[in-house]
Enzyme design. Structure first.
Site, PDB file in Angstrom:
ATOM      1  N   ASP A   1     -25.076  30.056  -8.694  1.00 55.10           N
ATOM      2  CA  ASP A   1     -24.209  31.066  -8.678  1.00 55.10           C
ATOM      3  C   ASP A   1     -22.863  29.969  -8.276  1.00 55.10           C
ATOM      4  O   ASP A   1     -23.002  28.965  -7.665  1.00 55.10           O
ATOM      5  CB  ASP A   1     -24.290  31.957  -7.625  1.00 55.10           C
ATOM      6  CG  ASP A   1     -23.284  33.297  -7.842  1.00 55.10           C
ATOM      7  OD1 ASP A   1     -22.449  33.418  -8.700  1.00 55.10           O
ATOM      8  OD2 ASP A   1     -23.241  34.084  -6.793  1.00 55.10           O
TER       9      ASP A   1
ATOM     10  N   ASN B   1     -25.884  39.350 -17.762  1.00 56.30           N
ATOM     11  CA  ASN B   1     -24.620  38.382 -18.137  1.00 56.30           C
ATOM     12  C   ASN B   1     -24.036  38.569 -19.765  1.00 56.30           C
ATOM     13  O   ASN B   1     -22.982  38.503 -20.058  1.00 56.30           O
ATOM     14  CB  ASN B   1     -24.968  36.827 -18.144  1.00 56.30           C
ATOM     15  CG  ASN B   1     -25.031  36.509 -16.537  1.00 56.30           C
ATOM     16  OD1 ASN B   1     -25.760  35.287 -16.177  1.00 56.30           O
ATOM     17  ND2 ASN B   1     -24.276  36.926 -15.843  1.00 56.30           N
TER      18      ASN B   1
HETATM   19  C1  FPP Z   1     -22.820  31.569 -12.167  1.00 56.62           C
HETATM   20  O1  FPP Z   1     -21.519  31.369 -11.823  1.00 56.62           O
HETATM   21  C2  FPP Z   1     -23.393  30.962 -13.357  1.00 56.62           C
HETATM   22  C3  FPP Z   1     -23.833  31.677 -14.376  1.00 56.62           C
HETATM   23  C4  FPP Z   1     -23.702  32.881 -14.876  1.00 56.62           C
HETATM   24  C5  FPP Z   1     -24.558  30.877 -15.716  1.00 56.62           C
HETATM   25  C6  FPP Z   1     -24.984  29.358 -15.089  1.00 56.62           C
HETATM   26  C7  FPP Z   1     -24.937  28.355 -16.316  1.00 56.62           C
HETATM   27  C8  FPP Z   1     -24.860  27.160 -16.041  1.00 56.62           C
HETATM   28  C9  FPP Z   1     -24.913  26.244 -14.800  1.00 56.62           C
HETATM   29  C10 FPP Z   1     -24.153  26.246 -17.176  1.00 56.62           C
HETATM   30  C11 FPP Z   1     -25.278  25.979 -18.604  1.00 56.62           C
HETATM   31  C12 FPP Z   1     -26.667  26.229 -18.403  1.00 56.62           C
HETATM   32  C13 FPP Z   1     -27.326  25.327 -18.571  1.00 56.62           C
HETATM   33  C14 FPP Z   1     -28.833  25.339 -18.561  1.00 56.62           C
HETATM   34  C15 FPP Z   1     -26.745  24.136 -19.517  1.00 56.62           C
HETATM   35  P1  FPP Z   1     -20.440  32.685 -11.968  1.00 56.62           P
HETATM   36  O2  FPP Z   1     -19.874  32.471 -13.522  1.00 56.62           O
HETATM   37  O3  FPP Z   1     -21.037  33.896 -12.030  1.00 56.62           O
HETATM   38  O4  FPP Z   1     -19.655  32.327 -10.606  1.00 56.62           O
HETATM   39  P2  FPP Z   1     -18.795  33.238 -10.136  1.00 56.62           P
HETATM   40  O5  FPP Z   1     -19.817  34.326  -9.176  1.00 56.62           O
HETATM   41  O6  FPP Z   1     -18.173  32.255  -9.096  1.00 56.62           O
HETATM   42  O7  FPP Z   1     -17.695  33.889 -10.774  1.00 56.62           O
END
Ligand code: FPP
Length: 252
Positions: A28, A76
């Site tokens: 996250d 998501n």
């Molecule tokens: C949470 O951050 C993360 C995600 C929803 C996606 C995770 C994806 C990656 C780490 C990159 C791609 C994955 C791979 C396997 C190459 P958020 O956007 O919810 O953060 P926030 O809560 O600060 O908005």
């Protein structure tokens, strides 16, 4: 961990004690990491993908048997279309770039979730890398994609019901997407939130939980080692008393 000023010292310390076999991470904070730097959210996801590479290598070096990463939740799909698109692109890029690295390190790639919902180009890449790395014996890297814990439990219940036998724990386990992976020992969530967010609901039953304020793009080998060191300092009782655990010979 006081005194562990340097990562190799910490690594040696963590290696000297029983390791968790299976660690899962709720990645996250990509958006907040980017926002704090005045960058678009996608820049946070891009840096998050680098963290996936880094932490996979660190887990392999450490000797974990299984690492499971929450890369894309069922929920998501409701994000803005351009962000979903960017995440899918990063995923394809990751799969294309990392295949050799995974093979070279005997890492088997696995995926859990409602994979049929992924765009065909993602599903195809995923299948290709899964097939290519199927013989990897050192560690299993599982990406949770279009994943939801409740959805997994519904699926498991449907599989159990269709088998015609009684619906008991073993029948449910057999229908889980994580079938065959070691029991989950440690569940990590980055970026300050203290929720499970529909991740590995069944599997987390006896897992230790670890929360850090570090945003996912800043998570690195040292952060992973700190989480494992914290795990190693706990006493897992599985519902028994401390005396019973001691009589059985300690933490394991
Ligand atoms: C949470 O951050 C993360 C995600 C929803 C996606 C995770 C994806 C990656 C780490 C990159 C791609 C994955 C791979 C396997 C190459 P958020 O956007 O919810 O953060 P926030 O809560 O600060 O908005």
């Amino acid at each position: 961990v006081p005194g562990a000023s340097d990562t190799s010292e910490l690594l040696a310390r963590v290696r000297a004690r029983p390791l968790p076999r299976h660690v899962a991470i709720i990645m996250d904070g990509n958006g907040r990491w980017a926002q704090a730097r005045g960058l678009p959210r996608v820049a946070g996801h891009r840096e998050g993908a680098s963290a996936v590479r880094r932490v996979t290598q660190a887990a392999r070096r450490l000797g974990l048997q299984a690492l499971t990463l929450y890369a894309f939740s069922m929920q998501n799909w409701s994000r803005p279309a351009d962000e979903v698109e960017a995440l899918m692109l990063l995923l394809v890029e990751f799969l294309e770039k990392e295949q050799q690295e995974l093979l070279g390190n005997a890492i088997r790639l696995n995926a859990i979730g409602d994979l049929a919902r992924l765009p065909p180009r993602v599903g195809e890449r995923l299948e290709a890398v899964r097939r290519a790395t199927a013989g990897g014996q050192a560690m299993t890297l599982t990406l949770a994609l279009s994943y939801g814990g409740r959805e997994e439990l519904v699926h498991a219940a449907q599989v159990a019901a269709a088998s015609g036998g009684s619906i008991d724990e073993a029948a449910m386990e057999a229908g889980l997407w994580t079938r065959g992976l070691p029991d989950l020992d440690l569940l990590v969530r980055t970026s300050g939130e203290r929720r499970i967010s529909n991740f590995l609901l069944w599997q987390a039953a006896y897992a230790e939980l670890y929360f850090t304020d570090t945003h996912w793009p800043a998570f690195d080998e040292r952060e992973l080692l700190l989480a494992v060191a914290d795990f190693q300092a706990r006493e897992r009782r599985f519902g028994l008393t401390a005396e019973q655990v001691a009589a059985r010979g300690g933490r394991e």
